[in-house]
Design a protein around this motif. Structure first.
Motif, PDB file in Angstrom:
ATOM      1  N   GLN A 288       4.948  57.816   8.160  1.00  0.00           N
ATOM      2  CA  GLN A 288       4.778  58.896   9.373  1.00  0.00           C
ATOM      3  C   GLN A 288       6.258  58.730  10.076  1.00  0.00           C
ATOM      4  N   ALA A 289       6.672  57.783  10.125  1.00  0.00           N
ATOM      5  CA  ALA A 289       7.645  57.709  11.047  1.00  0.00           C
ATOM      6  C   ALA A 289       9.106  58.012  10.016  1.00  0.00           C
ATOM      7  N   GLY A 290       8.980  58.100   8.912  1.00  0.00           N
ATOM      8  CA  GLY A 290       9.867  58.551   7.862  1.00  0.00           C
ATOM      9  C   GLY A 290       9.922  60.153   7.928  1.00  0.00           C
ATOM     10  N   LYS A 291       9.111  60.711   8.281  1.00  0.00           N
ATOM     11  CA  LYS A 291       9.137  61.930   8.310  1.00  0.00           C
ATOM     12  C   LYS A 291       9.845  62.405   9.896  1.00  0.00           C
ATOM     13  N   TYR A 292       9.602  61.725  10.887  1.00  0.00           N
ATOM     14  CA  TYR A 292      10.201  62.005  11.984  1.00  0.00           C
ATOM     15  C   TYR A 292      11.662  61.863  11.907  1.00  0.00           C
ATOM     16  N   LEU A 293      12.087  60.894  10.869  1.00  0.00           N
ATOM     17  CA  LEU A 293      13.540  60.870  10.785  1.00  0.00           C
ATOM     18  C   LEU A 293      14.474  61.908  10.052  1.00  0.00           C
ATOM     19  N   THR A 294      13.433  62.949   9.933  1.00  0.00           N
ATOM     20  CA  THR A 294      13.881  64.179   9.357  1.00  0.00           C
ATOM     21  C   THR A 294      14.526  64.904  10.722  1.00  0.00           C
ATOM     22  N   PHE A 295      13.816  64.906  11.918  1.00  0.00           N
ATOM     23  CA  PHE A 295      14.230  65.553  13.182  1.00  0.00           C
ATOM     24  C   PHE A 295      15.763  65.228  13.431  1.00  0.00           C
ATOM     25  N   LEU A 296      15.874  63.793  13.413  1.00  0.00           N
ATOM     26  CA  LEU A 296      17.038  62.936  13.725  1.00  0.00           C
ATOM     27  C   LEU A 296      18.263  63.685  12.868  1.00  0.00           C
ATOM     28  N   TRP A 297      17.970  63.652  11.547  1.00  0.00           N
ATOM     29  CA  TRP A 297      19.314  64.259  10.665  1.00  0.00           C
ATOM     30  C   TRP A 297      19.180  65.903  10.826  1.00  0.00           C
ATOM     31  N   GLY A 298      18.128  66.572  11.130  1.00  0.00           N
ATOM     32  CA  GLY A 298      18.049  67.941  11.145  1.00  0.00           C
ATOM     33  C   GLY A 298      19.158  68.145  12.558  1.00  0.00           C
ATOM     34  N   GLY A 299      18.775  67.478  13.557  1.00  0.00           N
ATOM     35  CA  GLY A 299      19.477  67.603  14.680  1.00  0.00           C
ATOM     36  C   GLY A 299      21.053  67.468  14.476  1.00  0.00           C
ATOM     37  N   MET A 300      21.662  66.709  13.630  1.00  0.00           N
ATOM     38  CA  MET A 300      22.826  66.566  13.031  1.00  0.00           C
ATOM     39  C   MET A 300      23.371  67.807  12.322  1.00  0.00           C
ATOM     40  N   MET A 301      22.484  68.485  11.645  1.00  0.00           N
ATOM     41  CA  MET A 301      22.770  69.656  10.922  1.00  0.00           C
ATOM     42  C   MET A 301      22.805  70.709  11.936  1.00  0.00           C
ATOM     43  N   VAL A 302      22.186  70.934  12.804  1.00  0.00           N
ATOM     44  CA  VAL A 302      22.227  72.025  13.766  1.00  0.00           C
ATOM     45  C   VAL A 302      23.307  71.925  14.605  1.00  0.00           C
ATOM     46  N   GLY A 303      23.676  70.575  15.064  1.00  0.00           N
ATOM     47  CA  GLY A 303      24.838  70.296  15.730  1.00  0.00           C
ATOM     48  C   GLY A 303      26.289  70.581  15.100  1.00  0.00           C
ATOM     49  N   THR A 337      13.361  53.306  28.300  1.00  0.00           N
ATOM     50  CA  THR A 337      12.035  53.962  28.729  1.00  0.00           C
ATOM     51  C   THR A 337      11.254  53.513  27.307  1.00  0.00           C
ATOM     52  N   THR A 338       9.737  54.064  27.386  1.00  0.00           N
ATOM     53  CA  THR A 338       8.854  53.735  26.218  1.00  0.00           C
ATOM     54  C   THR A 338       8.118  55.011  25.952  1.00  0.00           C
ATOM     55  N   GLY A 339       7.204  54.838  24.822  1.00  0.00           N
ATOM     56  CA  GLY A 339       6.503  55.947  24.392  1.00  0.00           C
ATOM     57  C   GLY A 339       7.390  56.963  23.818  1.00  0.00           C
ATOM     58  N   PRO A 340       6.668  58.266  23.815  1.00  0.00           N
ATOM     59  CA  PRO A 340       7.282  59.354  23.234  1.00  0.00           C
ATOM     60  C   PRO A 340       8.737  59.679  23.787  1.00  0.00           C
ATOM     61  N   VAL A 341       9.022  59.242  25.082  1.00  0.00           N
ATOM     62  CA  VAL A 341      10.165  59.520  25.655  1.00  0.00           C
ATOM     63  C   VAL A 341      11.393  58.973  25.005  1.00  0.00           C
ATOM     64  N   ALA A 342      11.220  57.773  24.685  1.00  0.00           N
ATOM     65  CA  ALA A 342      12.220  56.834  24.157  1.00  0.00           C
ATOM     66  C   ALA A 342      12.455  57.409  22.607  1.00  0.00           C
ATOM     67  N   MET A 343      11.127  57.728  22.016  1.00  0.00           N
ATOM     68  CA  MET A 343      11.255  58.047  20.452  1.00  0.00           C
ATOM     69  C   MET A 343      12.144  59.481  20.414  1.00  0.00           C
ATOM     70  N   TRP A 344      11.715  60.507  21.359  1.00  0.00           N
ATOM     71  CA  TRP A 344      12.616  61.798  21.160  1.00  0.00           C
ATOM     72  C   TRP A 344      13.966  61.630  21.829  1.00  0.00           C
ATOM     73  N   ALA A 345      14.290  60.574  22.760  1.00  0.00           N
ATOM     74  CA  ALA A 345      15.763  60.391  23.025  1.00  0.00           C
ATOM     75  C   ALA A 345      16.117  59.786  21.836  1.00  0.00           C
ATOM     76  N   LEU A 346      16.027  59.073  21.019  1.00  0.00           N
ATOM     77  CA  LEU A 346      16.527  58.558  19.857  1.00  0.00           C
ATOM     78  C   LEU A 346      16.741  59.532  18.708  1.00  0.00           C
ATOM     79  N   ILE A 347      15.808  60.330  18.860  1.00  0.00           N
ATOM     80  CA  ILE A 347      15.969  61.766  17.846  1.00  0.00           C
ATOM     81  C   ILE A 347      17.050  62.784  18.274  1.00  0.00           C
ATOM     82  N   LEU A 348      17.296  62.715  19.554  1.00  0.00           N
ATOM     83  CA  LEU A 348      18.154  63.547  20.083  1.00  0.00           C
ATOM     84  C   LEU A 348      19.537  63.067  20.069  1.00  0.00           C
ATOM     85  N   VAL A 349      19.783  61.704  19.717  1.00  0.00           N
ATOM     86  CA  VAL A 349      21.195  61.453  19.648  1.00  0.00           C
ATOM     87  C   VAL A 349      22.021  61.807  18.488  1.00  0.00           C
ATOM     88  N   GLY A 350      20.837  62.445  17.338  1.00  0.00           N
ATOM     89  CA  GLY A 350      21.378  63.051  16.224  1.00  0.00           C
ATOM     90  C   GLY A 350      22.172  64.292  16.436  1.00  0.00           C
TER      91      GLY A 350
END
Length: 436
Positions: A288-303, A337-350
């Protein structure tokens, strides 16, 4: 009126090659960027898989990625020499075939299974990618106007990010999704038989990768790529004797900028699955976490697509400074932070990391003229900075995985320094241009 490029005291007129259409060549080169991005990011799902199969610590897991990036240090200068000897096009074909050989070797490593053979084959694949990087990045930078080089490289790097976005899905379904370790919750202990069965889930995906690389090598070999003009080559050989790379501040500070940025990018990507799988973050399985990794790299593509457009109107160094500040802020949110906020912050760094490599690269080779090949080799060698992800692995083992991302935040501050001061060219030379 053709643009003027400063070279010492006298202006030098840069004249684009007449009648040459670079669009088809750029499109084909974009496929190379896609492929090496795809293969590199398969590692992000491969590492948690290997950690489970071989029962590794975080330090041992990140050491696998360190071997990958050591290849950039070892192979960069030989790659630059090979390009001088056989040319850009043959070098691209050679790089693809070396990668295909490594992918076939990964199938062997999974069949045994062997940790040592896995390390060796990842080194071979990374050596092939190094050759592609040394050849393709500067080639893209010179097939057009020098003032839009950062925009152009960000555009093709966006295709690289498309590959990195799809790779986690590929790895999640064909590696993690077909293994016991990948579909179990964190802390599940596998039997020896389950670990052996899991190891063989790597065979199919790497077989598909090897086939795709061979096909792409054949296409590149037969495509009429515009060559670097022979006059430019002769000029380069003569001029290299008169100039020093170390007189160019943008290159001198650009090499550590690439090195340090890679520590940040690779650390985030390689530890993402383990980080978001933690109960206090998102409590997901590795699949499941591997699928969220797609958002990290997707952010890099959009950026990168956005960055390519933004740099048509704004100075590349200023855009880089803004993105580095954004990356620093979201990494602090990830750590504290913890929870979804920490996860989405890490995704946003992409998103904020997106333009960093191509922009630092083009700023680093700006004004190198006939020294561009050597400068490119040094910048690609600096990708070896990704090998120091093992330092973050040690920090994660010693102080906690979440705390280890403070290293990433510190890396963003150096990129900011480079954007504001280190990227300013000194002793600029006439730019080279591709020709038929």
């Amino acid at each position: 009126m053709p643009p003027v490029v400063s070279s010492g005291d006298a202006p030098v007129v840069h004249t684009p090659a007449a009648g040459v259409r670079y669009g088809p060549a750029l499109a084909l080169l974009a496929s190379l960027f896609f492929m090496w991005g795809f293969i590199t990011v398969i590692n992000n799902t491969l590492l948690p898989h290997l950690r489970s199969v071989f029962e590794l610590t975080y330090t041992q897991t990140t050491l696998i990625e360190s071997v990958w990036f050591i290849a950039y240090f070892v192979a960069s200068i030989p790659s630059a020499k090979l390009i001088e000897r056989i040319g850009y096009q043959k070098s691209l074909v050679t790089g693809l075939l070396v990668m295909a050989a490594g992918a076939l070797g990964m199938m062997l490593a999974a069949s045994i299974p062997s940790y040592g053979v896995t390390l060796l084959m990842l080194f071979v694949i990374a050596s092939g990618i190094t050759l592609l990087q040394v050849a393709a990045n500067p080639y893209v930078a010179v097939v057009g106007k020098p003032e839009t080089a950062s925009s152009r490289l960000n555009l093709v790097q966006a295709l690289n990010s498309a590959g990195t976005m799809l790779a986690p899905l590929f790895g999640a379904y064909l590696i993690l999704g077909r293994s016991k370790g990948g579909t179990s919750t964190a802390g599940t202990v596998l039997t020896e038989a389950e670990r052996l069965a899991d190891a063989q889930s790597v065979i199919l995906p790497y077989g598909l990768v090897a086939a795709a690389l061979v096909v792409l090598a054949v296409v590149i070999a037969k495509f009429p790529l515009p060559a670097m003009g022979s006059a430019n080559s002769r000029l380069a050989k003569e001029e290299r004797k008169k100039h020093s790379l170390w007189n160019h501040r943008n290159l001198v500070w650009g090499v550590p900028a690439i090195f340090i940025y890679l520590i940040a990018e690779i650390g985030v990507a390689n530890l993402f699955v383990n980080f978001v799988s933690q109960p206090e973050i998102a409590n997901l399985t590795h699949e499941q976490a591997g699928k969220y990794l797609t958002f990290l790299w997707g952010g890099m593509m959009v950026g990168r697509f956005a960055g390519s457009a933004i740099m048509q109107r704004f100075d590349a160094a200023k855009v880089l400074a803004c993105f580095s500040i954004g990356a620093f802020v979201v990494m602090l949110v990830t750590v504290f932070t913890t929870g979804p906020v920490a996860m989405w912050a890490l995704i946003l760094v992409g998103l904020f990391h997106s333009i960093m490599f191509p922009t630092i690269f083009t700023l680093g080779i700006k004004g190198l003229g006939p020294l561009t090949e050597e400068g490119s080799g040094l910048l690609v060698m600096a990708i070896a900075g990704g090998a120091l992800v093992v330092v973050q692995g040690w920090l994660a083992d010693s102080y906690g995985l979440q705390t280890s991302f403070l290293l990433t935040a510190a890396c963003e501050l150096y990129v900011l320094f480079y954007a504001l001061w280190g990227s300013k060219p000194t002793n600029a030379l006439p730019e080279l241009q591709a020709a038929e």
